[in-house]
Design an enzyme around this catalytic site. Structure first.
Site, PDB file in Angstrom:
ATOM      1  N   LYS A  35      -7.560 -56.058 -33.621  1.00 44.45           N
ATOM      2  CA  LYS A  35      -8.734 -55.532 -32.809  1.00 44.45           C
ATOM      3  C   LYS A  35      -9.511 -54.634 -33.561  1.00 44.45           C
ATOM      4  O   LYS A  35     -10.622 -54.438 -33.023  1.00 44.45           O
ATOM      5  CB  LYS A  35      -8.010 -54.819 -31.743  1.00 44.45           C
ATOM      6  CG  LYS A  35      -7.472 -55.926 -30.797  1.00 44.45           C
ATOM      7  CD  LYS A  35      -6.695 -55.134 -29.509  1.00 44.45           C
ATOM      8  CE  LYS A  35      -6.115 -56.101 -28.593  1.00 44.45           C
ATOM      9  NZ  LYS A  35      -5.002 -56.823 -29.044  1.00 44.45           N
TER      10      LYS A  35
HETATM   11  C1  LIG Z   1      -4.091 -57.822 -28.491  1.00 46.49           C
HETATM   12  C2  LIG Z   1      -3.368 -58.459 -29.729  1.00 46.49           C
HETATM   13  C3  LIG Z   1      -3.271 -60.086 -29.350  1.00 46.49           C
HETATM   14  C4  LIG Z   1      -3.582 -60.756 -28.342  1.00 46.49           C
HETATM   15  O1  LIG Z   1      -5.001 -60.987 -28.562  1.00 46.49           O
HETATM   16  P1  LIG Z   1      -5.748 -61.568 -27.270  1.00 46.49           P
HETATM   17  O2  LIG Z   1      -7.246 -61.484 -27.568  1.00 46.49           O
HETATM   18  O3  LIG Z   1      -5.649 -60.949 -26.146  1.00 46.49           O
HETATM   19  O4  LIG Z   1      -5.353 -62.846 -26.995  1.00 46.49           O
HETATM   20  C5  LIG Z   1      -2.195 -60.553 -30.245  1.00 46.49           C
HETATM   21  N1  LIG Z   1      -1.555 -59.683 -31.130  1.00 46.49           N
HETATM   22  C6  LIG Z   1      -1.688 -58.272 -31.250  1.00 46.49           C
HETATM   23  C7  LIG Z   1      -1.071 -57.661 -32.466  1.00 46.49           C
HETATM   24  C8  LIG Z   1      -2.718 -57.977 -30.446  1.00 46.49           C
HETATM   25  O5  LIG Z   1      -3.115 -56.509 -30.595  1.00 46.49           O
END
Ligand SMILES: *Cc1c(COP(=O)(O)O)cnc(C)c1O
Length: 450
Positions: free
Chosen positions: A110
């Site tokens: 993110k």
């Molecule tokens: C947010 C997240 C996901 C999922 O991603 P999306 O965009 O919500 O599908 C997977 N792995 C980690 C470590 C995350 O923080």
């Protein structure tokens, strides 16, 4: 380039307007009115650094920001990553690669979007001469990545609500040990849904929202999705040209944001063979991609908590494209889904498949990957290392650093994963601002600190 809402009842917005709004006023999500064809750029893009590539890519979508400024924004956004490649592609065997997306400040993918979004908010604040109050609720990763995107930025205060005692201790430390005077980590009694409801209620007061320049941080900002397109293109460009259309991108998925970004890059002409939607036991998307039915169920906490979702918020963008931009039909289907009615959707074109792992599968897979490759996958990434395609080159997106989930990893491999950033956090004092779960106390707190 204009941005349109999936629900079709919002005036076209410029890039900056769509970023500022987050959610479209009609409740829909913004998408660019059309997708540029990037195929003619790929050759030139091959020699660029990651921040340069991101700047060139964003210029196609946001000509309202100058090229020079884009280069400066992306250089800054990716300067805090601890790998010179920003998103290193590691080869494990002839047919298997991992794209490591955990080299940012909070060690999860993110950061790619939120480091940039923080700078875009700061730019808005500077241009308008206002101080923004960024507000959100989190169950862990989004909140910490948002805080690290905004910390120390002039003109922004950030308020993140989370369920007291229900986020991982290291995630709480990432939010509450920053020592930045513009960051407010706010534990609330109750669950994540309670925290989320308080945020929604606060935004439900237009006078308050306007008075404090309240901005939402959540997974649906269009800038986040576009920022995530870049690492797919980056990974493609690291492979020899004759292999690029052989790739199955394997994407650990919750809100469908990450995999949607790959799909959009493919719509723009990035070569790929397929995308695999890799879920944990909360498998609504696995069910959709195997039998076309989208039915919401209860959420069961898993070893991969950032994928524990019930409603994939970015799915609406995919639906809109799947239905050939028929926003009337999107509105009908979303209403049906919200009422809990299972809906059957048109078969997505053949470029998706899905896989699923429950907690026992996650633990076993972490152990297997360690034995087979000497590589340590975190529980989210592990969801990708199953059901490998026999007919493709797999690029598994590694979404978090294993040290964020030490217990599961230690149990499966016998190795205790660590990271210097997290070790340092363990020594710092926790600074939280606990509040009762009432909208009045949230509003008063924001008013006093913005
Ligand atoms: C947010 C997240 C996901 C999922 O991603 P999306 O965009 O919500 O599908 C997977 N792995 C980690 C470590 C995350 O923080």
């Amino acid at each position: 380039m204009q941005y349109l809402s999936t629900r079709g009842q919002t005036q076209p917005h410029s890039f900056s307007e769509a970023v500022e709004a987050g959610l479209a006023p009609d409740g829909g999500l913004f998408l660019p009115e059309s997708f540029p064809d990037i195929r003619s750029h790929l050759n030139d893009w091959q020699s660029l650094t990651y921040p340069q590539l991101a700047a060139e890519f964003f210029q196609l979508f946001a000509p309202d920001i100058s090229s020079e400024e884009w280069h400066s924004l992306t250089a800054q956004a990716y300067s805090k990553f601890d790998s010179p490649d920003v998103a290193p592609l590691r080869q494990l065997d002839e047919k298997t690669y991992v794209l490591e997306l955990f080299h940012g400040p909070t060690l999860a993918f993110k950061d790619f979007a939120l480091q940039l979004l923080g700078l875009l908010y700061k730019r808005l604040a500077t241009q308008s001469g206002k101080t923004l109050a960024v507000l959100g609720a989190t169950s862990g990763d989004t909140g910490s990545a948002a805080i690290h995107g905004c910390l120390g930025q002039d003109g922004i205060n950030i308020f993140i609500l989370y369920p007291n005692g229900r986020v991982a201790p290291l995630q709480e430390r990432q939010m509450a040990c920053t020592d930045a005077s513009n960051v407010f980590a706010i534990p609330i009694p109750g669950t994540f849904d309670d925290a989320q409801a308080l945020v929604k209620e606060t935004f439900g007061d237009p006078a308050f929202t306007a008075a404090h320049n309240l901005s939402a941080v959540n997974s649906i900002n269009i800038a986040r999705v576009l920022a995530q397109c870049v690492y797919y293109i980056w990974a493609t460009l690291r492979l020899p040209e004759n292999l690029r259309d052989q790739v199955e991108f394997v994407v650990p998925t919750g809100n469908f944001g990450n995999v949607l970004a790959g799909f959009l890059a493919h719509q723009m002409g990035m070569p790929a063979k397929r995308f695999r939607v890799a879920t944990n036991q909360n498998d609504i998307l696995h069910r959709f991609f195997t039998n076309g039915e989208y039915r919401q169920g209860d959420v069961f906490p898993s070893f991969a908590p950032s994928m524990d979702i019930q409603a994939a918020s970015n799915f609406e963008r995919f639906l809109y494209l799947l239905l050939n931009k028929d926003s009337t039909r999107v509105r009908e289907l979303i209403a049906q889904m919200k009422s809990g009615t299972p809906v059957t959707l048109p078969e997505p074109r053949g470029i998706f498949r899905a896989s699923r792992l429950d907690d026992a599968g996650i633990a076993a897979t972490i152990a297997d990957v360690w034995q087979q490759y000497g590589y340590i996958a975190d529980p989210h990434t592990a969801c990708g290392f199953t059901d490998m395609a026999p007919d493709a080159i797999s690029i598994v997106l590694a979404t978090a650093h294993p040290a964020k989930f030490p217990e599961v990893v230690q149990q499966a491999t016998g190795v205790d994963p660590t990271h210097p950033t997290l070790e340092a956090l363990k020594l710092l004092p926790l600074r939280t601002h606990p509040l009762p779960a009432t909208v009045d106390s949230i509003k008063t707190f924001i008013a006093e600190h913005s």
